[in-house]
Design a protein around this motif. Structure first.
Motif, mmCIF file in Angstrom:
data_model
loop_
_atom_site.group_PDB
_atom_site.id
_atom_site.type_symbol
_atom_site.label_atom_id
_atom_site.label_comp_id
_atom_site.label_asym_id
_atom_site.label_seq_id
_atom_site.Cartn_x
_atom_site.Cartn_y
_atom_site.Cartn_z
ATOM 1 N N ILE A 286 0.839 -1.203 0.000
ATOM 2 C CA ILE A 286 0.000 0.000 0.000
ATOM 3 C C ILE A 286 0.873 1.253 0.000
ATOM 4 O O ILE A 286 0.552 2.251 -0.652
ATOM 5 C CB ILE A 286 -0.938 -0.013 1.222
ATOM 6 C CG1 ILE A 286 -1.960 -1.146 1.090
ATOM 7 C CG2 ILE A 286 -1.652 1.327 1.388
ATOM 8 C CD1 ILE A 286 -2.859 -1.315 2.287
ATOM 9 N N GLU A 287 1.981 1.183 0.707
ATOM 10 C CA GLU A 287 2.900 2.321 0.772
ATOM 11 C C GLU A 287 3.479 2.642 -0.604
ATOM 12 O O GLU A 287 3.778 3.803 -0.902
ATOM 13 C CB GLU A 287 4.022 2.003 1.754
ATOM 14 C CG GLU A 287 4.869 3.184 2.162
ATOM 15 C CD GLU A 287 5.813 2.821 3.281
ATOM 16 O OE1 GLU A 287 6.057 3.675 4.153
ATOM 17 O OE2 GLU A 287 6.318 1.674 3.291
ATOM 18 N N GLU A 288 3.609 1.645 -1.465
ATOM 19 C CA GLU A 288 4.149 1.853 -2.798
ATOM 20 C C GLU A 288 3.150 2.525 -3.732
ATOM 21 O O GLU A 288 3.543 3.061 -4.768
ATOM 22 C CB GLU A 288 4.598 0.511 -3.389
ATOM 23 C CG GLU A 288 5.804 -0.093 -2.683
ATOM 24 C CD GLU A 288 6.157 -1.471 -3.210
ATOM 25 O OE1 GLU A 288 5.385 -1.997 -4.045
ATOM 26 O OE2 GLU A 288 7.194 -2.018 -2.795
ATOM 27 N N ILE A 289 1.872 2.503 -3.389
ATOM 28 C CA ILE A 289 0.862 3.172 -4.211
ATOM 29 C C ILE A 289 0.887 4.661 -3.890
ATOM 30 O O ILE A 289 0.763 5.046 -2.739
ATOM 31 C CB ILE A 289 -0.545 2.612 -3.933
ATOM 32 C CG1 ILE A 289 -0.588 1.105 -4.188
ATOM 33 C CG2 ILE A 289 -1.591 3.316 -4.801
ATOM 34 C CD1 ILE A 289 -1.909 0.467 -3.812
ATOM 35 N N PRO A 290 1.054 5.539 -4.877
ATOM 36 C CA PRO A 290 1.005 6.985 -4.609
ATOM 37 C C PRO A 290 -0.303 7.358 -3.923
ATOM 38 O O PRO A 290 -1.361 6.809 -4.247
ATOM 39 C CB PRO A 290 1.101 7.615 -6.006
ATOM 40 C CG PRO A 290 1.780 6.567 -6.837
ATOM 41 C CD PRO A 290 1.313 5.249 -6.297
#
Length: 321
Positions: free
Chosen positions: A117-121
């Motif tokens: 989720i952290e990798e999704i802007p």
């Protein structure tokens, strides 16, 4: 043009059906907080209206010049674009049968999901509301329960407002999606919530219906709640991070958003000790369970609706300087 898939340690680059982007919600251009004496206190103005289309165009032009890694996507035959980092989250929660699952004792699924989720802007995380069906939202609640196995992971926060104890004037807006709500409150299946801090140092919030026809109901019976830190769901003794306690609705708020109505007594079922227990899933993403615990001691608690997915509204939430 097709971009190559990012390989995933657990399941490989995931591809799925094209998804539809959710329309940006419209909010009033100004949102300030007022106290019970109806004079404006020294709160930061919250500008919640934004030209989303213009912002996306500017961002698309910048991405055309320098395509970062998170822009990896695939284009369907119809020309629609879907991003692989978002599909990674879906595939992790619902892996294909042909993939060999990892030994659950060899890694923490909550840690992995938090990282994905952290990798999704943050401006694209709201796509999860349409990508995750009710079964996967329930699965996300289960996975989030593994956060508490790692003290370092358990300290991470999905909400800056709730973790940093921002001063009065801070406000966050979240989009919510659930299912299974009874007909009188079916509007909550697609709703919003606002979280704000007051001068008493406490956080409060309000559930808001997402349809124009509900504006009258929202003004007569606004669903305010208080935010408290709790360690477990009372009905199941499962761990959690927060509780949204609705009480009877007559909260003694020191101040509240200027355009919000005054607190009023909650209608059914929120007038019968409803509590939404919340687990943090990733940056800007939380999942909750709503329980009607009842005023009577002999009443058996029951779930009000299915698990609720909550994603921070990047375009509308206030940001303190």
């Amino acid at each position: 043009m097709r971009a190559s898939a990012i390989s995933c340690a657990c399941h490989g680059g995931a591809t799925g059906p094209p998804h539809r982007l959710l329309p940006a919600s419209q909010y009033s251009p100004r949102l300030v907080l007022r106290d019970r004496c109806d004079y404006k206190s020294n709160w930061k103005l919250v500008h919640t209206r934004i030209d989303v289309a213009k912002t996306c165009k500017l961002r698309a032009r910048a991405n055309a010049k320098v395509a970062p890694e998170w822009e990896s996507y695939e284009v369907s035959e119809s020309g629609q674009k879907y991003y692989l980092d978002e599909q990674d989250v879906v595939t992790f929660l619902d892996p294909p049968k042909e993939l060999i699952p990892l030994d659950p004792n060899s890694y923490n699924p909550a840690s992995y999901l938090w990282k994905k989720i952290e990798e999704i802007p943050e401006e694209r995380r709201h796509h999860l509301l349409s990508l995750l069906n009710p079964r996967l939202v329930s699965r996300a609640w289960e996975v989030a329960g593994r956060r508490y196995d790692e003290p370092k992971l358990a300290k991470k926060s999905a909400s800056r407002l709730l973790s940093d104890g921002d001063s009065a004037g801070s406000l966050e807006l979240w989009k919510c999606r659930t299912s299974g709500a009874p007909l009188p409150i079916a509007w909550i299946n697609s709703s919003q919530k606002a979280i704000f801090c007051c001068t008493d140092g406490k956080a409060y919030g309000r559930l808001i219906g997402g349809f124009p026809l509900l504006r009258i109901i929202n003004s007569v019976s606004p669903l305010y709640f208080s935010v408290t830190h709790v360690n477990e769901v009372m009905s199941t003794e499962q761990p959690c991070d927060f509780a949204y306690e609705f009480g009877d609705g007559l909260l003694n708020l020191p101040e509240y958003p200027e355009e919000f109505p005054k607190p009023a007594k909650h209608p059914w079922p929120f007038n019968d000790q409803v509590v939404i227990y919340v687990r943090q899933l990733g940056p800007g993403v939380m999942v909750g369970q709503a329980w009607q615990e009842g005023k009577a001691l002999q009443q058996v608690p029951k779930k009000v609706f299915n698990e609720m997915l909550m994603v921070k509204d990047y375009f509308a939430s206030s940001k303190k300087n």
